[in-house]
Write a protein that holds these residues in place. Structure first.
Motif, short mmCIF file in Angstrom:
data_model
loop_
_atom_site.label_atom_id
_atom_site.label_comp_id
_atom_site.label_asym_id
_atom_site.label_seq_id
_atom_site.Cartn_x
_atom_site.Cartn_y
_atom_site.Cartn_z
N ASP A 27 -37.77 25.97 -51.36
CA ASP A 27 -36.92 25.22 -50.42
C ASP A 27 -36.22 26.17 -49.46
O ASP A 27 -36.06 25.86 -48.27
CB ASP A 27 -35.90 24.40 -51.19
CG ASP A 27 -36.52 23.18 -51.86
OD1 ASP A 27 -37.65 22.81 -51.51
OD2 ASP A 27 -35.86 22.60 -52.76
N GLU B 193 -38.73 27.36 -46.86
CA GLU B 193 -39.04 26.31 -45.89
C GLU B 193 -37.80 25.86 -45.12
O GLU B 193 -37.85 24.88 -44.37
CB GLU B 193 -39.67 25.13 -46.61
CG GLU B 193 -41.03 25.46 -47.25
CD GLU B 193 -41.58 24.32 -48.07
OE1 GLU B 193 -40.92 23.25 -48.15
OE2 GLU B 193 -42.68 24.48 -48.65
N GLU B 194 -36.68 26.58 -45.33
CA GLU B 194 -35.42 26.33 -44.64
C GLU B 194 -34.87 24.92 -44.88
O GLU B 194 -34.20 24.34 -44.03
CB GLU B 194 -35.57 26.59 -43.14
CG GLU B 194 -35.95 28.03 -42.82
CD GLU B 194 -36.01 28.30 -41.33
OE1 GLU B 194 -36.00 27.33 -40.54
OE2 GLU B 194 -36.07 29.48 -40.95
N LYS B 195 -35.17 24.38 -46.07
CA LYS B 195 -34.61 23.09 -46.45
C LYS B 195 -33.20 23.22 -46.97
O LYS B 195 -32.43 22.24 -46.98
CB LYS B 195 -35.50 22.43 -47.51
CG LYS B 195 -36.88 22.04 -47.01
CD LYS B 195 -37.69 21.39 -48.13
CE LYS B 195 -39.08 20.99 -47.66
NZ LYS B 195 -39.88 20.39 -48.76
#
Length: 260
Positions: free
Chosen positions: A7, A10-12
């Motif tokens: 996460d 993925e820069e979530k």
């Protein structure tokens, strides 16, 4: 951990949130009974240890089953576990043995080692630790230190019943340990605790004194040995609490790992 890192990649989530989630993930809470430090081995190289003393049978079962089920890897140590309590636990942990876990109980040390050999192989490449006792009565505390040190990845050399009452017994055993290259020596002694000072005056490695509750009269319950070790004029001594073989071993492991 992998999901959290994915996460983050993925820069979530932010790096701050990832840090918080990783810290939370290091603690396993079991029915409000215990909060296990499941990240201890990754952080320190030393397995999680549970003190059995003061815990009832059902609580120990919850802790052991929770750890093995949810973490499902690495060793778990149950310390200060009486033989009768072990026998009762063993009957209720047959399902773990069927899943490939080994239950190894050291009667002298009063420690149960729960391990899955297919997932965790002990390493003995950190170095050597020497353990010495003044008398035979000190052996249970020394054995506790020995088990803990070995579980932490040390090779342990022992010599028991070499106290100052027959000090000639000490010198050849101490010479052997020095020749073998021990990086620190744990000395378990009761009565007046003089053995720790003698050893520290003869070697050039750190000495860890463990006062034991062996004695009588004014020296009862290990207080005279504790005071004697704290008052020692021999340099290079660290002293742990009375009967604290566990703490001595962890400190010894810290020394040899940092000097590797």
């Amino acid at each position: 951990m992998r999901d959290i890192l994915q996460d983050l990649l993925e820069e979530k989530i932010s790096i701050e949130n990832a840090e918080k989630l990783l810290r939370v993930n290091d603690i396993l809470e079991l029915d409000q009974i215990a909060k296990l430090d499941i990240g201890r081995e990754n952080r320190t190289g030393f397995p999680e240890a549970i003190l059995a003393q003061g815990k009832d049978h059902d609580d120990l079962l919850i802790i052991i089953n929770g750890y093995c089920t949810k973490k499902n890897s690495n060793n778990l140590l149950i310390t200060r576990l009486d033989k009768n309590d072990y026998n009762r636990l063993k009957k209720d942990l047959k399902h773990l043995e069927e899943k490939g876990y080994n239950l190894d109980y050291n009667n002298k040390a009063k420690i149960l080692i729960i391990s899955n050999e297919s997932k965790n192989k002990l390493s003995t490449n950190y170095g050597k630790i020497g353990i010495i006792t003044g008398g035979t009565s000190d052996i249970p505390i020394a054995e506790e230190a020995k088990v803990i040190a070995e579980q932490g990845g040390a090779e342990v050399l022992t010599s028991y019943d070499v106290g100052v009452a027959g000090i000639n017994r000490l010198f050849p055993q101490l010479a052997k340990m020095v020749k073998e290259g021990v990086k620190t020596i744990i000395v378990c002694a009761g009565m007046e605790g003089a053995l720790t000072s003698v050893v520290a005056g003869l070697v050039d490695v750190p000495v860890i004194g463990v006062p034991t509750s062996v004695g009588y009269g004014i020296g009862g319950k290990g207080k005279a040995a504790l005071y004697g070790m704290l008052q020692s004029c021999a340099p290079g001594i660290a002293v742990v609490n009375i009967d604290n073989g566990f703490g001595a071993a962890v400190f010894a492991l810290t020394i040899i790992k940092n000097n590797k």
